[in-house]
Design a protein around this motif. Structure first.
Motif, mmCIF file in Angstrom:
data_model
loop_
_atom_site.group_PDB
_atom_site.id
_atom_site.type_symbol
_atom_site.label_atom_id
_atom_site.label_comp_id
_atom_site.label_asym_id
_atom_site.label_seq_id
_atom_site.Cartn_x
_atom_site.Cartn_y
_atom_site.Cartn_z
ATOM 1 N N SER A 172 39.182 3.175 55.541
ATOM 2 C CA SER A 172 38.538 4.046 56.516
ATOM 3 C C SER A 172 39.630 4.616 57.413
ATOM 4 O O SER A 172 40.335 3.859 58.089
ATOM 5 C CB SER A 172 37.530 3.231 57.334
ATOM 6 N N ILE B 208 38.459 0.398 60.730
ATOM 7 C CA ILE B 208 39.408 1.518 60.697
ATOM 8 C C ILE B 208 40.722 0.974 60.148
ATOM 9 O O ILE B 208 41.333 0.085 60.728
ATOM 10 C CB ILE B 208 39.622 2.143 62.092
ATOM 11 N N LEU C 291 38.469 14.107 63.382
ATOM 12 C CA LEU C 291 38.504 14.162 64.835
ATOM 13 C C LEU C 291 39.118 15.475 65.302
ATOM 14 O O LEU C 291 40.244 15.816 64.938
ATOM 15 C CB LEU C 291 39.292 12.981 65.396
ATOM 16 N N LYS D 7 31.916 5.464 67.191
ATOM 17 C CA LYS D 7 31.144 6.146 66.149
ATOM 18 C C LYS D 7 31.726 5.850 64.774
ATOM 19 O O LYS D 7 30.985 5.605 63.803
ATOM 20 C CB LYS D 7 31.130 7.656 66.409
ATOM 21 N N MET D 8 33.046 5.832 64.667
ATOM 22 C CA MET D 8 33.707 5.533 63.396
ATOM 23 C C MET D 8 33.386 4.103 62.953
ATOM 24 O O MET D 8 33.067 3.854 61.780
ATOM 25 C CB MET D 8 35.217 5.720 63.557
ATOM 26 N N GLY E 113 37.312 10.019 59.095
ATOM 27 C CA GLY E 113 36.798 10.477 60.366
ATOM 28 C C GLY E 113 37.531 11.741 60.755
ATOM 29 O O GLY E 113 38.762 11.742 60.848
ATOM 30 N N GLU F 251 29.850 3.776 61.790
ATOM 31 C CA GLU F 251 29.615 4.445 60.507
ATOM 32 C C GLU F 251 30.201 3.653 59.344
ATOM 33 O O GLU F 251 29.570 3.487 58.299
ATOM 34 C CB GLU F 251 30.243 5.842 60.548
ATOM 35 N N ARG G 36 35.913 6.361 68.468
ATOM 36 C CA ARG G 36 36.210 5.074 67.820
ATOM 37 C C ARG G 36 34.926 4.300 67.531
ATOM 38 O O ARG G 36 34.747 3.761 66.427
ATOM 39 C CB ARG G 36 37.124 4.252 68.721
ATOM 40 N N VAL H 92 41.047 7.695 60.196
ATOM 41 C CA VAL H 92 40.787 8.747 61.180
ATOM 42 C C VAL H 92 41.925 9.758 61.143
ATOM 43 O O VAL H 92 43.104 9.374 61.134
ATOM 44 C CB VAL H 92 40.674 8.154 62.601
ATOM 45 N N LEU I 3 33.999 13.573 64.295
ATOM 46 C CA LEU I 3 34.269 12.893 65.566
ATOM 47 C C LEU I 3 34.759 13.949 66.559
ATOM 48 O O LEU I 3 35.914 14.351 66.510
ATOM 49 C CB LEU I 3 35.328 11.800 65.385
#
Length: 270
Positions: free
Chosen positions: A10, A86, A38, A78-79, A36, A82, A76, A12, A62
Motif C-alpha cells: 500500500s 502503508i 494525494l 483515510k489510507m 493513495g 481503506e 493518512r 501513498v 487523498l
C-alpha cells in the motif's frame, strides 16, 4: 513472487495529480500495489483513482496540501481505513512557480525573496512533513520504503530557478541524513532513497523550455544540447527505477540517489 513486485503493498504518492505523479501511479499500480493519490486537485485525483480501479487495481483519492499537517493526518487515516497499512511513500509533490523565477535582467539584490522561499518550502517541507505524518504507519511494517524526488537542479547551478535549486539541494541533504537516522533507529525496516530525474516536461517548466508551437526556447535547446540523448525524458522512463526503490529488490539500498537523466549530469558539454 518476483522481488520487483509491489503486490500487496500500500503506497501513498504525494503530488499524485501532477504529470510525473500520474506516471508514478500507473507504474506502481501495474506492479501490483494499492495506491493513495494525494494532491490538491480533487477532480484529477478522483479521475485517476477511477482509472486504476476500472483497470482492476485499487486506489483511493487523498485530497490534501502537503504543507498542511491536519490535511495530511486526515489523508493518512483515510489510507489506513481503506487498505489497513502503508508500506511506501513517494514524496513527489514539489515544483516551481513564477514567483520563484529570477529573470536574467532582474536585479539580484532585489529578488522576490518571498517567492523564492515559497518554492523552497514547497520542495523541502513538502517532503519532510508527509514523512513525519506517515512515518508511524510505515514503521509498523517489517519493510517500508520512502522515495524522495530530487533533481538535476540540486547538483549544478541552473539559472533562474534559485528557490527550486535550494529546495532540491536541501532535499538531498535530508535524504542522506534521515536515511542514516532511520537505520540507526529501525535497522533495515525503513529505507529512504531519492529518484533524481533529468529534464522532463511538466506544467511547471513547460513555458521555460518550449514555445507555444512546441519548438524549444533557447533554454530548452541548451538543455537538449547538454543531454547526450538529445531529448527530454518521458515520465514512463522513471517508473523502473521507482518500482525498484519501492520493492524488496532494493532491501539493502538506503540514502542513495538514482539518476535518470539521459546523461545530463555526466556531460561536460564538450
Amino acid at each position: 513472487m518476483s522481488m520487483f513486485s509491489l503486490a500487496g503493498k500500500s503506497i501513498v504518492v504525494t503530488g499524485g495529480t501532477g504529470i510525473l505523479g500520474g506516471a508514478f501511479l500507473k507504474g506502481i499500480s501495474e506492479a501490483g500495489a494499492m495506491v493513495g493519490i494525494l494532491g490538491r486537485n480533487e477532480k484529477v485525483a478522483m479521475e485517476r483513482a477511477a482509472e486504476i480501479v476500472n483497470a482492476g487495481g485499487k486506489a483511493v483519492a487523498l485530497i490534501a496540501n502537503v504543507l498542511e499537517e491536519s490535511e495530511l493526518v486526515a489523508a493518512r487515516e483515510k489510507m489506513l481505513n481503506e487498505f489497513g497499512k502503508i508500506d511506501g511513500l513517494v514524496n513527489a509533490a514539489g515544483g516551481n512557480m513564477p514567483a520563484g523565477v529570477v529573470q536574467p535582467d532582474a536585479d539580484i539584490f532585489k529578488m522576490d525573496l518571498n517567492g523564492i522561499k515559497t518554492v523552497m518550502d514547497l520542495n523541502l517541507w513538502g517532503t519532510i512533513l508527509p514523512t513525519q505524518v506517515f512515518g508511524d504507519a510505515l514503521a509498523a511494517n517489517e519493510s517500508a520504503s520512502i522515495v524522495n524526488i530530487s533533481s538535476m537542479n540540486s547538483k549544478r547551478a541552473v539559472t533562474k530557478v534559485l528557490g527550486y535549486n535550494m529546495g532540491k539541494a536541501a532535499v538531498d541533504c535530508y535524504n542522506q541524513w534521515f536515511a542514516v537516522e532511520l537505520a540507526n533507529r529501525y535497522g533495515d525496516k525503513i529505507r529512504m532513497n531519492a529518484l533524481t530525474p533529468g529534464f522532463f516536461l511538466t506544467e511547471q517548466n513547460r513555458n521555460l523550455l518550449t514555445n507555444s508551437d512546441g519548438t524549444f526556447t533557447p533554454r530548452g535547446q541548451a538543455v537538449i544540447n547538454n543531454t547526450p540523448f538529445k531529448r527530454f525524458g518521458h515520465p514512463d522512463e522513471l517508473i523502473g527505477a521507482l518500482v525498484w526503490l519501492l520493492s524488496d529488490a532494493s532491501r539493502f539500498v538506503t540514502g542513495s540517489q538514482v539518476v535518470v537523466d539521459g546523461g545530463f549530469s555526466i556531460f561536460s558539454g564538450v
